[in-house]
Scaffold this motif. Structure first.
Motif, PDB file in Angstrom:
ATOM      1  N   PRO A   1       0.638  -3.519   0.337  1.00 38.00           N
ATOM      2  CA  PRO A   1       1.001  -2.176   0.794  1.00 38.00           C
ATOM      3  C   PRO A   1       2.140  -2.268   1.802  1.00 38.00           C
ATOM      4  O   PRO A   1       2.481  -3.360   2.283  1.00 38.00           O
ATOM      5  N   SER A   2       2.723  -1.134   2.127  1.00 35.98           N
ATOM      6  CA  SER A   2       3.729  -1.154   3.182  1.00 35.98           C
ATOM      7  C   SER A   2       2.997  -1.271   4.519  1.00 35.98           C
ATOM      8  O   SER A   2       1.821  -0.942   4.634  1.00 35.98           O
TER       9      SER A   2
ATOM     10  N   SER B   1       0.333  -7.766  -4.877  1.00 28.19           N
ATOM     11  CA  SER B   1       0.885  -6.454  -4.547  1.00 28.19           C
ATOM     12  C   SER B   1       0.407  -6.093  -3.150  1.00 28.19           C
ATOM     13  O   SER B   1      -0.801  -6.033  -2.905  1.00 28.19           O
TER      14      SER B   1
ATOM     15  N   SER C   1      -5.246   2.457  -7.288  1.00 28.45           N
ATOM     16  CA  SER C   1      -4.506   1.611  -6.354  1.00 28.45           C
ATOM     17  C   SER C   1      -5.154   1.665  -4.971  1.00 28.45           C
ATOM     18  O   SER C   1      -5.537   2.721  -4.479  1.00 28.45           O
ATOM     19  N   VAL C   2      -5.275   0.498  -4.358  1.00 28.65           N
ATOM     20  CA  VAL C   2      -5.858   0.424  -3.021  1.00 28.65           C
ATOM     21  C   VAL C   2      -4.787   0.223  -1.953  1.00 28.65           C
ATOM     22  O   VAL C   2      -5.105   0.117  -0.780  1.00 28.65           O
ATOM     23  N   SER C   3      -3.513   0.211  -2.368  1.00 29.66           N
ATOM     24  CA  SER C   3      -2.441  -0.011  -1.393  1.00 29.66           C
ATOM     25  C   SER C   3      -2.383   1.110  -0.359  1.00 29.66           C
ATOM     26  O   SER C   3      -2.057   0.866   0.802  1.00 29.66           O
ATOM     27  N   SER C   4      -2.737   2.340  -0.745  1.00 29.32           N
ATOM     28  CA  SER C   4      -2.726   3.446   0.220  1.00 29.32           C
ATOM     29  C   SER C   4      -3.801   3.264   1.293  1.00 29.32           C
ATOM     30  O   SER C   4      -3.751   3.889   2.348  1.00 29.32           O
ATOM     31  N   LEU C   5      -4.762   2.368   1.017  1.00 28.46           N
ATOM     32  CA  LEU C   5      -5.806   2.053   1.992  1.00 28.46           C
ATOM     33  C   LEU C   5      -5.430   0.846   2.852  1.00 28.46           C
ATOM     34  O   LEU C   5      -6.235   0.381   3.654  1.00 28.46           O
ATOM     35  N   GLY C   6      -4.217   0.328   2.629  1.00 22.21           N
ATOM     36  CA  GLY C   6      -3.767  -0.835   3.393  1.00 22.21           C
ATOM     37  C   GLY C   6      -4.304  -2.153   2.878  1.00 22.21           C
ATOM     38  O   GLY C   6      -4.371  -3.134   3.607  1.00 22.21           O
TER      39      GLY C   6
END
Length: 185
Positions: free
Chosen positions: A69-70, A67, A88-93
């Motif tokens: 991040p954008s 998964s 979720s760590v995606s908001s942290l890149g």
């Protein structure tokens, strides 16, 4: 050190670390095979990283969900042992790559001993515990991330590992037995 001598410099840590690793493998978790780097190949497609290992005259493959991040990346990687209990760590890149630990080595009860992809390759009687087999699998995943960095957009120089409960103990083994993992959570 094992001979009773105290460590006096930071430079001595590598030697002491090796002693501790040997003790853990000898008396607790069994031995992690020294699989050649060249034994691992990787393919990355969509949100799946497929890891193939050719060693010991055998071949195995397993898939890891990814998964990202954008953004443009390359992204730091959080390896998750059996999934993550973290938000979720995606908001942290940060990208996540799931270690399919139960595929690599089952650990449900005494009847699952010696079952899984690791044991298919190295034999059901191999000394490695399931958690050491998971550490072996994490190392193969890191090999695959390194080899597919341009196509996967994952940064093989910024890797952390996490897990919860028994998977937390597995994450500890992964972090302890691969120096490419910078952070164990």
């Amino acid at each position: 050190f094992m001979n009773g001598t105290r460590m006096t410099t930071k430079a001595e840590w590598d030697c002491r670390r090796a002693e501790i690793a040997t003790l853990i493998q000898e008396f607790e978790s069994g031995y992690k095979p020294c699989t050649p780097y060249s034994a691992t190949t990787a393919t990355f497609s969509g949100s799946t990283l497929t890891v193939t290992v050719n060693d010991n005259g055998k071949q195995i493959s397993f898939s890891c969900s990814v998964s990202k991040p954008s953004g443009t990346g390359p992204f730091p990687v959080l390896l998750t042992c059996g999934g993550s209990s973290l938000p979720s760590v995606s908001s942290l890149g940060v990208a996540t790559v799931n270690i399919p630990n139960d595929t690599i080595a089952q650990q449900t009860n005494s009847s699952s001993r010696g079952k899984g992809k690791f044991y298919d390759m190295y034999g059901s009687g191999h000394s490695a515990s399931a958690m050491m087999a998971w550490a072996w699998g994490a190392s193969r995943i890191i090999d695959a991330i390194e080899k597919s960095a341009s196509s996967s957009n994952l940064d093989p120089t910024r890797i952390a590992v996490t897990g919860c409960s028994r998977n937390g103990k597995g994450a500890l083994m992964c972090g302890a037995f691969d120096e490419r993992i910078s952070l164990t959570i």
